[in-house]
Design an enzyme around this catalytic site. Sequence first.
Site, short mmCIF file in Angstrom:
data_model
loop_
_atom_site.label_atom_id
_atom_site.label_comp_id
_atom_site.label_asym_id
_atom_site.label_seq_id
_atom_site.Cartn_x
_atom_site.Cartn_y
_atom_site.Cartn_z
N LYS A 157 0.85 -1.19 0.00
CA LYS A 157 0.00 0.00 0.00
C LYS A 157 0.88 1.24 0.00
CE LYS A 157 -3.86 1.90 2.76
NZ LYS A 157 -4.68 1.69 3.98
N SER B 66 -9.71 1.72 3.30
CA SER B 66 -8.87 2.50 2.43
C SER B 66 -7.87 1.66 1.62
CB SER B 66 -8.10 3.53 3.25
OG SER B 66 -7.18 2.90 4.10
N SER C 74 -9.72 -0.66 7.44
CA SER C 74 -9.17 -0.41 6.10
C SER C 74 -8.50 -1.60 5.43
CB SER C 74 -8.17 0.75 6.16
OG SER C 74 -8.85 1.97 6.14
#
Lengths: 483, 100
Positions: free
Chosen positions: A74, A149, A173
Amino acid sequence: MAHRLSLREAAENIRQRKLSSVELVQALHTRIRKIEPKLEAFLHDDFDLAVKQAAQRDAQPADGPLHGVPVAIKDNISSAGRPCTCASMMLKDYVAPYDATVIRKLETAGAVVFGRLNMDEFAMGSSTENSAFQKTKNPWDLARIPGGSSGGAAAAVAADECFGALGSDTGGSIRQPAAFCGCVGLKPTYGRVSRFGLVAFASSLDQIGPVTKTAYDSALLLNAISGVDPMDSSSLPQPVPDYTKYLGRDIKGLKLGLPKEYFIEGLDPRVKQVIDQAIRHFGSLGAKLVEISLPQTPHAVATYYVIATAEASSNLARYDGVRYGLRTEKPGDVLDMYFRTRAEGFGPEVKRRIILGTYVLSSGYYDAYYLRAQKVRTLIRRDFEKAFTQCDAILTPTSPTVAFKFGEKTDDPLQMYLADIYTIAVNLAGICGISVPCGFVEKPARLPVGLQILGPAFGEPIILQVAHAYEQSTPWHLEKPNL
Amino acid sequence: MSTNNSGKKIDVAYVAQLARLELTGEERVRLAGQLDRILEYVDQLRQLNVDGIEPTAHAIPQVNVFRSDEARPGLPLKEALKNAPQRMNDLFVVPKVVED
């Protein structure tokens, strides 16, 4: 077809010299080139760096548990020499000068770091629509969001663009996008994994964790990244077991708690049907299902959005245009530079949270909002402590709905926040949770549903054991989106 | 206080000053409405009795995490300056902050 391998299979293929690390990286790259125009899960292609590292791995003895296996990251986890934009204009041109501890640990385990994944800006959001750069699609229905997210991570894993990924979870997330995309997402206990090198959003809630195709892969990645770190004083010195050792153990007789407050209005009846079926399946595996109560559940969202925004407003004060990141053109004086840099660098959701967080910390409101929320947080922790005296793990839906359409909730931030109801209490209490695929809603589109399994602090062995037992006796994790 | 960019509960212009964040008039109006609704929702916490409850700052509290007081290498100067928006002579350059 190497891209379809699980992380475990990829590692075995390398150990047995059936495939090289370079071949694996190339297989993923081919897959990414084909799928990315539709999916847009990756922000940066670091293929050249990855191939170089893979070639080094191929020249070394395959002794690490992840030797030669590419893992995607990420875009809020620092990896030296690579971009780390947090999907924000503020860090558009930022290149990380050092490695996060998890990157070092992955490399120690032999992994190859490959690909930077899209996300909601600074990890704030539940749909990845808040990325300043691109909209990642849900691989099961390209008209829908992948969750957030860590939406890029979940979409890429589900679409076989990577074997596994690292995401971050502040209020769901990792787990919620994993549920929406049909993969496995684990949020470790607070302090289990070092946060050093993770761009801070809410420091008392953030944890890095794996997004994978299977529970076994989740255990493999957790093995690699766990442990105390002198660079993160909130990491904890608990020993790190081999998490794969718990997989395959019988769950007969285990007590699984069902929180009565989680199965009420707001839960989509189609999702409830799938979850109910999964729960019955645990009964057939010999687990004992017990009703438990988490009475503070109705207050978790309010508590979370006070604490998380307060911490965010403080953490994001560092983006001032001085040392790194964006600086506005031709600032008049220093104050003008701060005000305009932040106006230009942050997107709407980040601004909303900075304002809310600044407000709840401001003079005259601190006691009424921030301090009070911290006290309610204590009550939420106690709920879980009590619950875990009555059961070994807790079963819940991961999200009250399936993946929604782009734009469906963007005008109503409160509605977006309320959908985090099943995941955020876990971060407030600091405990661990995993989301596993548990079936599909068929209409209006075939969309995956996630089952969340919660454990006490450092209860990763039990949630992985339960997740693996479920996975081995159901077909859901084997289903692939039609891309 | 009740201009159109100030909600019933939150004065967005004032808080934006504290946060060093420039907002357009349109942003202030939109945020005032949204944050008012969020704060009304958050007000449910006021109904709870939290007398005598200790606040939780970290879910798994630790005390006295010490490390040995030894010098160790930090980020090299070149690396630390690499992302600087403006630099000169191994320093960050910022707009003038002192009067002549």
